[in-house]
Design a protein around this motif. Structure first.
Motif, PDB file in Angstrom:
ATOM      1  N   UNK A   9     -14.143  -2.076   2.119  1.00  0.00           N
ATOM      2  CA  UNK A   9     -14.223  -3.276   2.945  1.00  0.00           C
ATOM      3  C   UNK A   9     -15.594  -3.488   3.574  1.00  0.00           C
ATOM      4  N   UNK A  10     -16.559  -2.640   3.260  1.00  0.00           N
ATOM      5  CA  UNK A  10     -17.864  -2.742   3.917  1.00  0.00           C
ATOM      6  C   UNK A  10     -18.843  -3.648   3.181  1.00  0.00           C
ATOM      7  N   UNK A  11     -18.445  -4.233   2.058  1.00  0.00           N
ATOM      8  CA  UNK A  11     -19.306  -5.113   1.265  1.00  0.00           C
ATOM      9  C   UNK A  11     -20.659  -4.464   1.026  1.00  0.00           C
ATOM     10  N   UNK A  12     -20.632  -3.262   0.459  1.00  0.00           N
ATOM     11  CA  UNK A  12     -21.833  -2.477   0.224  1.00  0.00           C
ATOM     12  C   UNK A  12     -21.665  -1.674  -1.060  1.00  0.00           C
ATOM     13  N   UNK A  13     -22.786  -1.355  -1.695  1.00  0.00           N
ATOM     14  CA  UNK A  13     -22.769  -0.531  -2.895  1.00  0.00           C
ATOM     15  C   UNK A  13     -22.899   0.953  -2.572  1.00  0.00           C
ATOM     16  N   UNK A  14     -22.808   1.327  -1.295  1.00  0.00           N
ATOM     17  CA  UNK A  14     -23.007   2.707  -0.867  1.00  0.00           C
ATOM     18  C   UNK A  14     -22.074   3.706  -1.554  1.00  0.00           C
ATOM     19  N   UNK A  15     -20.835   3.339  -1.777  1.00  0.00           N
ATOM     20  CA  UNK A  15     -19.864   4.291  -2.332  1.00  0.00           C
ATOM     21  C   UNK A  15     -20.211   4.733  -3.751  1.00  0.00           C
ATOM     22  N   UNK A  16     -20.982   3.936  -4.469  1.00  0.00           N
ATOM     23  CA  UNK A  16     -21.442   4.344  -5.794  1.00  0.00           C
ATOM     24  C   UNK A  16     -20.633   3.866  -6.973  1.00  0.00           C
ATOM     25  N   UNK A  36     -26.009  -5.201  -0.803  1.00  0.00           N
ATOM     26  CA  UNK A  36     -26.324  -4.340   0.333  1.00  0.00           C
ATOM     27  C   UNK A  36     -26.231  -2.885  -0.117  1.00  0.00           C
ATOM     28  N   UNK A  37     -27.157  -2.076   0.396  1.00  0.00           N
ATOM     29  CA  UNK A  37     -27.152  -0.650   0.089  1.00  0.00           C
ATOM     30  C   UNK A  37     -27.840   0.080   1.233  1.00  0.00           C
ATOM     31  N   UNK A  38     -27.178   1.115   1.748  1.00  0.00           N
ATOM     32  CA  UNK A  38     -27.735   1.831   2.894  1.00  0.00           C
ATOM     33  C   UNK A  38     -27.979   0.853   4.036  1.00  0.00           C
ATOM     34  N   UNK A  39     -29.163   0.917   4.634  1.00  0.00           N
ATOM     35  CA  UNK A  39     -29.546  -0.024   5.680  1.00  0.00           C
ATOM     36  C   UNK A  39     -30.183  -1.279   5.134  1.00  0.00           C
ATOM     37  N   UNK A  41     -32.999  -1.673   3.654  1.00  0.00           N
ATOM     38  CA  UNK A  41     -34.460  -1.778   3.738  1.00  0.00           C
ATOM     39  C   UNK A  41     -35.020  -1.982   2.328  1.00  0.00           C
ATOM     40  N   UNK A  42     -36.255  -2.405   2.241  1.00  0.00           N
ATOM     41  CA  UNK A  42     -36.893  -2.605   0.939  1.00  0.00           C
ATOM     42  C   UNK A  42     -36.851  -1.329   0.117  1.00  0.00           C
ATOM     43  N   UNK A  43     -37.132  -0.191   0.736  1.00  0.00           N
ATOM     44  CA  UNK A  43     -37.138   1.075  -0.011  1.00  0.00           C
ATOM     45  C   UNK A  43     -35.722   1.471  -0.454  1.00  0.00           C
ATOM     46  N   UNK A  44     -34.711   1.182   0.361  1.00  0.00           N
ATOM     47  CA  UNK A  44     -33.340   1.506  -0.027  1.00  0.00           C
ATOM     48  C   UNK A  44     -32.859   0.613  -1.170  1.00  0.00           C
ATOM     49  N   UNK A  45     -33.191  -0.657  -1.117  1.00  0.00           N
ATOM     50  CA  UNK A  45     -32.806  -1.563  -2.213  1.00  0.00           C
ATOM     51  C   UNK A  45     -33.521  -1.161  -3.502  1.00  0.00           C
ATOM     52  N   UNK A  46     -34.801  -0.803  -3.390  1.00  0.00           N
ATOM     53  CA  UNK A  46     -35.544  -0.354  -4.575  1.00  0.00           C
ATOM     54  C   UNK A  46     -34.897   0.906  -5.145  1.00  0.00           C
ATOM     55  N   UNK A  47     -34.476   1.813  -4.288  1.00  0.00           N
ATOM     56  CA  UNK A  47     -33.810   3.037  -4.716  1.00  0.00           C
ATOM     57  C   UNK A  47     -32.498   2.728  -5.443  1.00  0.00           C
ATOM     58  N   UNK A  48     -31.752   1.770  -4.928  1.00  0.00           N
ATOM     59  CA  UNK A  48     -30.515   1.328  -5.572  1.00  0.00           C
ATOM     60  C   UNK A  48     -30.792   0.789  -6.974  1.00  0.00           C
TER      61      UNK A  48
END
Length: 160
Positions: A9-16, A36-39, A41-48
């Protein structure tokens, strides 16, 4: 590929889960929703993007949105931005002009239409048609993908 593949329910790709689907499908171009991924940030989205697709992929992610849309591409993105969706406050229509092989560019548009009513979706669809008619050259390719939230193919937002 159109992809609203967030988990929970968090609308995020964090779970993988979505990342593993992307890795398995290996798409060339993705119109992604709830980007959305992590916080976020530009670096987190790039990492995703690096983890899900590879370090050579380009991306565009709309800014300032609660559940942003985006485009991820194996091919160079030569122009990108967002068109205002006046029906909703937490996202817009994200677009990218992509230099695919050959002489013709591809415009990819990532959308996430409202769930509330077909009347709202119809308004969103008409806005999108207007932007496309104003911005996309007649000879270029166009693909629209995303979460349409429709109940049937007969809804006016699909038939516009």
């Amino acid at each position: 590929m159109a992809a609203n593949l967030t988990s929970g329910t968090s609308q995020s790709y964090d779970a993988g889960h979505g990342i593993r689907i992307f890795q398995g499908v290996e798409p060339d171009i993705v119109m992604i929703q709830e980007f959305k991924y992590g916080g976020s940030s530009t670096s987190e989205i790039r990492s995703f993007v690096d983890a899900a697709f590879g370090t050579t992929f380009s991306y565009y992610r709309e800014g300032g949105s609660g559940i942003p849309n985006g485009i991820i591409s194996r091919y160079p993105i030569i122009q990108s931005g967002e068109w205002n969706d006046s029906s909703v406050a937490d996202r817009d229509f994200a677009y990218a002009r992509i230099d695919i092989p050959g002489p013709t560019d591809l415009w990819a548009v990532s959308v996430h239409l409202l769930t509330s009513s077909s009347g709202s979706r119809s308004t969103e669809a008409q806005q999108l048609v207007n932007y496309i008619q104003q911005q996309v050259p007649a000879g270029d390719y166009l693909v629209i993908g995303g979460d349409l939230n429709t109940a049937s193919r007969g809804e006016s937002c699909v038939t516009k």
